[in-house]
Design an enzyme around this catalytic site. Structure first.
Site, PDB file in Angstrom:
ATOM      1  N   HIS A 115       0.810  -1.226   0.000  1.00 40.64           N
ATOM      2  CA  HIS A 115       0.000   0.000   0.000  1.00 40.64           C
ATOM      3  C   HIS A 115       0.840   1.272   0.000  1.00 40.64           C
ATOM      4  O   HIS A 115       0.328   2.347   0.294  1.00 40.64           O
ATOM      5  CB  HIS A 115      -0.970  -0.015   1.195  1.00 40.64           C
ATOM      6  CG  HIS A 115      -1.991  -1.111   1.099  1.00 40.64           C
ATOM      7  ND1 HIS A 115      -2.693  -1.599   2.178  1.00 40.64           N
ATOM      8  CD2 HIS A 115      -2.427  -1.822   0.024  1.00 40.64           C
ATOM      9  CE1 HIS A 115      -3.510  -2.557   1.770  1.00 40.64           C
ATOM     10  NE2 HIS A 115      -3.365  -2.724   0.482  1.00 40.64           N
ATOM     11  N   CYS A 143       4.385  20.144  -6.753  1.00 38.74           N
ATOM     12  CA  CYS A 143       5.278  19.352  -7.594  1.00 38.74           C
ATOM     13  C   CYS A 143       6.391  20.239  -8.174  1.00 38.74           C
ATOM     14  O   CYS A 143       6.119  21.339  -8.650  1.00 38.74           O
ATOM     15  CB  CYS A 143       4.452  18.726  -8.715  1.00 38.74           C
ATOM     16  SG  CYS A 143       5.446  17.885  -9.951  1.00 38.74           S
ATOM     17  N   GLU A 211      -7.078 -12.429  17.515  1.00 37.92           N
ATOM     18  CA  GLU A 211      -8.473 -12.629  17.089  1.00 37.92           C
ATOM     19  C   GLU A 211      -8.520 -13.549  15.869  1.00 37.92           C
ATOM     20  O   GLU A 211      -7.542 -13.644  15.126  1.00 37.92           O
ATOM     21  CB  GLU A 211      -9.108 -11.290  16.652  1.00 37.92           C
ATOM     22  CG  GLU A 211      -8.979 -10.154  17.622  1.00 37.92           C
ATOM     23  CD  GLU A 211      -9.889 -10.297  18.820  1.00 37.92           C
ATOM     24  OE1 GLU A 211     -10.927 -10.986  18.679  1.00 37.92           O
ATOM     25  OE2 GLU A 211      -9.559  -9.746  19.887  1.00 37.92           O
TER      26      GLU A 211
HETATM   27  P1  OAD Z   1      -6.778  -4.080  10.511  1.00 38.12           P
HETATM   28  O1  OAD Z   1      -6.905  -2.940  11.455  1.00 38.12           O
HETATM   29  O2  OAD Z   1      -7.916  -4.348   9.596  1.00 38.12           O
HETATM   30  O3  OAD Z   1      -6.505  -5.431  11.317  1.00 38.12           O
HETATM   31  C1  OAD Z   1      -5.553  -5.485  12.344  1.00 38.12           C
HETATM   32  C2  OAD Z   1      -5.486  -6.920  12.827  1.00 38.12           C
HETATM   33  O4  OAD Z   1      -4.427  -7.013  13.762  1.00 38.12           O
HETATM   34  C3  OAD Z   1      -6.742  -7.437  13.536  1.00 38.12           C
HETATM   35  O5  OAD Z   1      -7.083  -8.706  13.009  1.00 38.12           O
HETATM   36  C4  OAD Z   1      -6.329  -7.533  14.999  1.00 38.12           C
HETATM   37  O6  OAD Z   1      -6.957  -8.638  15.658  1.00 38.12           O
HETATM   38  C5  OAD Z   1      -4.839  -7.779  14.884  1.00 38.12           C
HETATM   39  N1  OAD Z   1      -4.022  -7.289  16.011  1.00 38.12           N
HETATM   40  C6  OAD Z   1      -4.257  -6.223  16.820  1.00 38.12           C
HETATM   41  N2  OAD Z   1      -3.250  -6.057  17.697  1.00 38.12           N
HETATM   42  C7  OAD Z   1      -2.341  -7.029  17.415  1.00 38.12           C
HETATM   43  C8  OAD Z   1      -1.065  -7.375  17.956  1.00 38.12           C
HETATM   44  N3  OAD Z   1      -0.510  -6.671  18.950  1.00 38.12           N
HETATM   45  N4  OAD Z   1      -0.406  -8.445  17.412  1.00 38.12           N
HETATM   46  C9  OAD Z   1      -0.954  -9.158  16.400  1.00 38.12           C
HETATM   47  N5  OAD Z   1      -2.152  -8.870  15.864  1.00 38.12           N
HETATM   48  C10 OAD Z   1      -2.841  -7.821  16.357  1.00 38.12           C
HETATM   49  O7  OAD Z   1      -5.397  -3.854   9.712  1.00 38.12           O
HETATM   50  P2  OAD Z   1      -4.968  -4.460   8.294  1.00 38.12           P
HETATM   51  O8  OAD Z   1      -5.410  -5.854   8.152  1.00 38.12           O
HETATM   52  O9  OAD Z   1      -3.532  -4.159   8.146  1.00 38.12           O
HETATM   53  O10 OAD Z   1      -5.468  -0.034   3.778  1.00 38.12           O
HETATM   54  O11 OAD Z   1      -5.794  -3.547   7.320  1.00 38.12           O
HETATM   55  C11 OAD Z   1      -5.635  -3.711   5.957  1.00 38.12           C
HETATM   56  C12 OAD Z   1      -5.777  -2.402   5.234  1.00 38.12           C
HETATM   57  O12 OAD Z   1      -7.024  -1.781   5.599  1.00 38.12           O
HETATM   58  C13 OAD Z   1      -4.733  -1.350   5.602  1.00 38.12           C
HETATM   59  O13 OAD Z   1      -3.519  -1.510   4.887  1.00 38.12           O
HETATM   60  C14 OAD Z   1      -5.425  -0.080   5.217  1.00 38.12           C
HETATM   61  C15 OAD Z   1      -6.802  -0.359   5.788  1.00 38.12           C
HETATM   62  O14 OAD Z   1      -7.848   0.322   5.184  1.00 38.12           O
HETATM   63  C16 OAD Z   1      -5.314   1.102   3.120  1.00 38.12           C
HETATM   64  O15 OAD Z   1      -5.200   2.163   3.703  1.00 38.12           O
HETATM   65  C17 OAD Z   1      -5.287   0.937   1.649  1.00 38.12           C
HETATM   66 ZN    ZN Z   2       3.731  17.194 -11.343  1.00 29.65          ZN
END
Ligand code: OAD
Ligand code: ZN
Length: 243
Positions: A115, A143, A211
């Site tokens: 991303h 820019c 989770e």
């Molecule tokens: P999420 O916020 O959707 O999920 C975070 C996950 O981490 C959850 O399943 C939690 O249970 C888990 N979690 C929380 N604390 C933790 C810890 N200490 N150790 C291990 N696991 C833990 O985040 P992403 O899956 O990264 O996209 O989200 C995906 C994308 O959605 C992001 O890259 C972003 C967002 O919209 C964009 O901005 C394009």
């Molecule tokens: Zn430009």
């Protein structure tokens, strides 16, 4: 269960870590979903989309500045470090949805940022790309080539992942023996398809997450712990093998 996982890890030559916001949670960076998640507080379409940037560039830019400040104040945690340490023992690639750069700061060498990165910019009109350092202004910079606004070089809602970046992620996923999925809800496509590429190529899937996720039922070894709790212990298996 750990014993069988140990056997699998002992045989593995190439490991891929697919990471998400949860791995940086113990560095003090908010996740997106779940309790305290950014998308509970903010509407992503008003802050993380091209339309939002067109409507109110200052608002979006200031929100990204806040996140940049928090990320700069944070440090890679023992989870990021454990992954980087494993490079001394095995072939390791990191495929991350995070834009915080903490895997790089932990000195992981092979990192695919699906991303983008919050400290990079791209022009809204031409092909200019730049970097943001530690000075944050309220308005997006202009820019150097064409004078239009620069925006964060990250993937926003409604946008696709850069083709080369995606191909690299797929290439790592189809060629690994073990994929370790850490701290991602697997709610966002296409990142949540990479485990299928790995599985179809007979890789073992390990999930580290307190989770369940929608794909937990497909996982071979599920470790219901935080990244900092689980990763150093998991990686110590390799350290003892190399002695
Ligand atoms: P999420 O916020 O959707 O999920 C975070 C996950 O981490 C959850 O399943 C939690 O249970 C888990 N979690 C929380 N604390 C933790 C810890 N200490 N150790 C291990 N696991 C833990 O985040 P992403 O899956 O990264 O996209 O989200 C995906 C994308 O959605 C992001 O890259 C972003 C967002 O919209 C964009 O901005 C394009
Ligand atoms: Zn430009």
């Amino acid at each position: 269960m750990i014993d069988t996982l140990e056997d699998t890890l002992k045989r593995a030559e190439k490991l891929v870590f697919l990471t998400g916001a949860g791995i940086s949670q113990e560095s003090g960076i908010s996740t997106f979903r779940g309790n305290g998640g950014l998308w509970q507080k903010y509407d992503p379409m008003k802050l993380a989309s091209a339309q939002a940037f067109r409507d109110d560039p200052r608002l979006v830019w200031r929100w990204y500045n806040d996140r940049r400040r928090k990320i700069l104040a944070a440090k890679p945690n023992l989870g990021h470090m454990a992954i980087a340490n494993l490079q001394d023992h095995r072939q390791v690639s990191v495929v991350t949805q995070n834009i915080d750069g903490l895997h790089h700061r932990a000195e992981s060498r092979e990192v695919t940022e699906l991303h983008g990165n919050i400290f990079t910019t791209k022009c809204t009109k031409c092909n200019f790309r730049g970097k943001i350092r530690d000075e944050f202004f309220d308005l997006p910079p202009s820019c150097e080539k064409c004078g239009s606004y620069l925006r964060p070089d990250v993937v926003w809602f409604g946008e696709g992942i850069n083709r080369e970046v995606w191909n690299q992620a797929v290439m790592h996923s189809i060629s690994c023996d073990v994929m370790i999925i850490v701290g991602t809800s697997l709610a966002v496509s296409p990142a949540n398809k990479l485990h299928s590429y790995a599985k179809n190529n007979k890789a073992t899937l390990v999930e580290i997450n307190p989770e369940n996720t929608p794909f937990s039922y497909k996982i071979d070894f599920s470790i219901k712990k935080t990244a900092v709790d689980a990763l150093p212990r998991l990686i110590s298996i390799f350290e003892s093998l190399s002695k």
